[in-house]
Design a protein around this motif. Structure first.
Motif, PDB file in Angstrom:
ATOM      1  N   GLY A 207      29.183  54.881  49.242  1.00 27.34           N
ATOM      2  CA  GLY A 207      28.077  54.889  48.293  1.00 27.34           C
ATOM      3  C   GLY A 207      28.299  54.059  47.043  1.00 27.34           C
ATOM      4  N   SER A 208      29.535  53.613  46.779  1.00 27.54           N
ATOM      5  CA  SER A 208      29.758  52.789  45.587  1.00 27.54           C
ATOM      6  C   SER A 208      29.317  51.355  45.847  1.00 27.54           C
ATOM      7  N   THR A 209      28.946  50.674  44.783  1.00 25.18           N
ATOM      8  CA  THR A 209      28.486  49.290  44.849  1.00 25.18           C
ATOM      9  C   THR A 209      29.333  48.459  43.902  1.00 25.18           C
ATOM     10  N   GLN A 210      29.669  47.240  44.334  1.00 24.13           N
ATOM     11  CA  GLN A 210      30.490  46.349  43.516  1.00 24.13           C
ATOM     12  C   GLN A 210      29.769  45.034  43.275  1.00 24.13           C
ATOM     13  N   PHE A 211      30.012  44.472  42.094  1.00 22.73           N
ATOM     14  CA  PHE A 211      29.549  43.134  41.758  1.00 22.73           C
ATOM     15  C   PHE A 211      30.756  42.332  41.301  1.00 22.73           C
ATOM     16  N   SER A 212      30.917  41.128  41.849  1.00 17.80           N
ATOM     17  CA  SER A 212      32.021  40.247  41.474  1.00 17.80           C
ATOM     18  C   SER A 212      31.464  38.945  40.949  1.00 17.80           C
ATOM     19  N   LEU A 213      32.112  38.415  39.940  1.00 18.70           N
ATOM     20  CA  LEU A 213      31.782  37.104  39.407  1.00 18.70           C
ATOM     21  C   LEU A 213      32.794  36.104  39.929  1.00 18.70           C
ATOM     22  N   ILE A 214      32.319  34.937  40.280  1.00 14.88           N
ATOM     23  CA  ILE A 214      33.179  33.891  40.819  1.00 14.88           C
ATOM     24  C   ILE A 214      33.089  32.695  39.882  1.00 14.88           C
ATOM     25  N   ALA A 215      34.228  32.234  39.406  1.00  8.74           N
ATOM     26  CA  ALA A 215      34.282  31.039  38.567  1.00  8.74           C
ATOM     27  C   ALA A 215      35.627  30.376  38.796  1.00  8.74           C
ATOM     28  N   GLY A 216      35.604  29.082  38.992  1.00  8.80           N
ATOM     29  CA  GLY A 216      36.859  28.384  39.204  1.00  8.80           C
ATOM     30  C   GLY A 216      36.644  26.926  39.503  1.00  8.80           C
ATOM     31  N   ASN A 217      37.705  26.293  39.935  1.00  7.97           N
ATOM     32  CA  ASN A 217      37.675  24.879  40.289  1.00  7.97           C
ATOM     33  C   ASN A 217      37.985  24.726  41.764  1.00  7.97           C
ATOM     34  N   ALA A 218      37.476  23.663  42.356  1.00  7.49           N
ATOM     35  CA  ALA A 218      37.773  23.352  43.752  1.00  7.49           C
ATOM     36  C   ALA A 218      37.795  21.829  43.891  1.00  7.49           C
TER      37      ALA A 218
ATOM     38  N   TYR B 205      43.933  29.322  51.057  1.00  5.81           N
ATOM     39  CA  TYR B 205      43.868  29.183  49.610  1.00  5.81           C
ATOM     40  C   TYR B 205      43.921  30.543  48.926  1.00  5.81           C
ATOM     41  N   SER B 206      44.224  30.524  47.634  1.00  3.22           N
ATOM     42  CA  SER B 206      44.291  31.763  46.866  1.00  3.22           C
ATOM     43  C   SER B 206      42.880  32.196  46.478  1.00  3.22           C
ATOM     44  N   ASP B 207      42.731  33.482  46.182  1.00  2.00           N
ATOM     45  CA  ASP B 207      41.436  34.068  45.850  1.00  2.00           C
ATOM     46  C   ASP B 207      41.659  35.080  44.730  1.00  2.00           C
ATOM     47  N   VAL B 208      41.033  34.846  43.580  1.00  2.00           N
ATOM     48  CA  VAL B 208      41.135  35.741  42.431  1.00  2.00           C
ATOM     49  C   VAL B 208      39.728  36.043  41.941  1.00  2.00           C
ATOM     50  N   SER B 209      39.405  37.321  41.688  1.00  2.00           N
ATOM     51  CA  SER B 209      38.084  37.651  41.179  1.00  2.00           C
ATOM     52  C   SER B 209      38.153  38.867  40.261  1.00  2.00           C
ATOM     53  N   LEU B 210      37.131  38.990  39.434  1.00  2.00           N
ATOM     54  CA  LEU B 210      36.924  40.154  38.571  1.00  2.00           C
ATOM     55  C   LEU B 210      35.779  40.923  39.172  1.00  2.00           C
ATOM     56  N   THR B 211      35.986  42.216  39.431  1.00  2.00           N
ATOM     57  CA  THR B 211      35.013  43.042  40.136  1.00  2.00           C
ATOM     58  C   THR B 211      34.580  44.215  39.274  1.00  2.00           C
ATOM     59  N   PHE B 212      33.272  44.521  39.311  1.00  2.00           N
ATOM     60  CA  PHE B 212      32.723  45.659  38.595  1.00  2.00           C
ATOM     61  C   PHE B 212      32.183  46.653  39.607  1.00  2.00           C
ATOM     62  N   ILE B 213      32.530  47.910  39.453  1.00  2.00           N
ATOM     63  CA  ILE B 213      32.172  48.944  40.418  1.00  2.00           C
ATOM     64  C   ILE B 213      31.155  49.895  39.796  1.00  2.00           C
TER      65      ILE B 213
END
Length: 165
Positions: A28-39, A156-164
């Protein structure tokens, strides 16, 4: 980038309703993640901006959708990616996860490119409603022609900030 950081800090400070037995990754929980970076692709550097949302259908098992826009390089690139992941519930601030995804990449002037992949890593709980994830991703491109794209898989590496919520 400063606006994205400010938005991240504001969202992390919002009060949320605690998820059920599974905690942040409970049914039942919901998450939102923001993605920002370089490629880097097609001999160009890109700024990647995006977001993802997921919903936990069972304790630890989430399904979601991720959207990305790559700008600053040529050609323009956009990604749409449904995914699933499982978070192993631990009582510590470290929550390991595994997952899989399908991705459709739209590339200006070229045919679309589809891929599948897997990811693994750890969520580092940073507050009652936020976490940072750090992990690795392996992606394999389907119907890929190395003469056009050079490589038909990537790790590749993967880093994110997640809000629950």
């Amino acid at each position: 980038m400063k606006i994205l950081l400010l938005l991240s800090l504001l969202l992390a400070a919002l009060p949320v309703q605690a998820a059920g037995v599974g905690g942040m990754f409970g049914q039942g929980s919901t998450q939102f993640s923001l993605i920002a970076g370089n490629a880097y692709a097609f001999n160009h550097d890109y700024m990647v901006i995006g977001a993802s949302a997921s919903h936990y259908v069972l304790d630890g098992l989430g399904v979601g959708l991720s959207l990305e826009s790559w700008s600053g390089g040529d050609p323009a690139i956009n990604n749409v990616s449904p995914f699933a992941q499982y978070v192993f519930n631990r009582t510590s601030t470290l929550q390991p996860y595994i997952g899989g995804f399908y991705r459709h990449t739209s590339i200006a002037g070229l045919p679309g490119l589809n891929s599948v992949g897997e990811r693994a890593g750890v969520y580092i709980i940073s507050g009652t409603n936020s976490a940072v994830s750090v992990g690795l991703v392996h992606e394999s491109y389907l119907d890929c022609h190395e003469a056009v794209y050079r490589n038909c898989s990537a790790t590749y590496s993967d880093v994110s900030l997640t809000f629950i919520f």
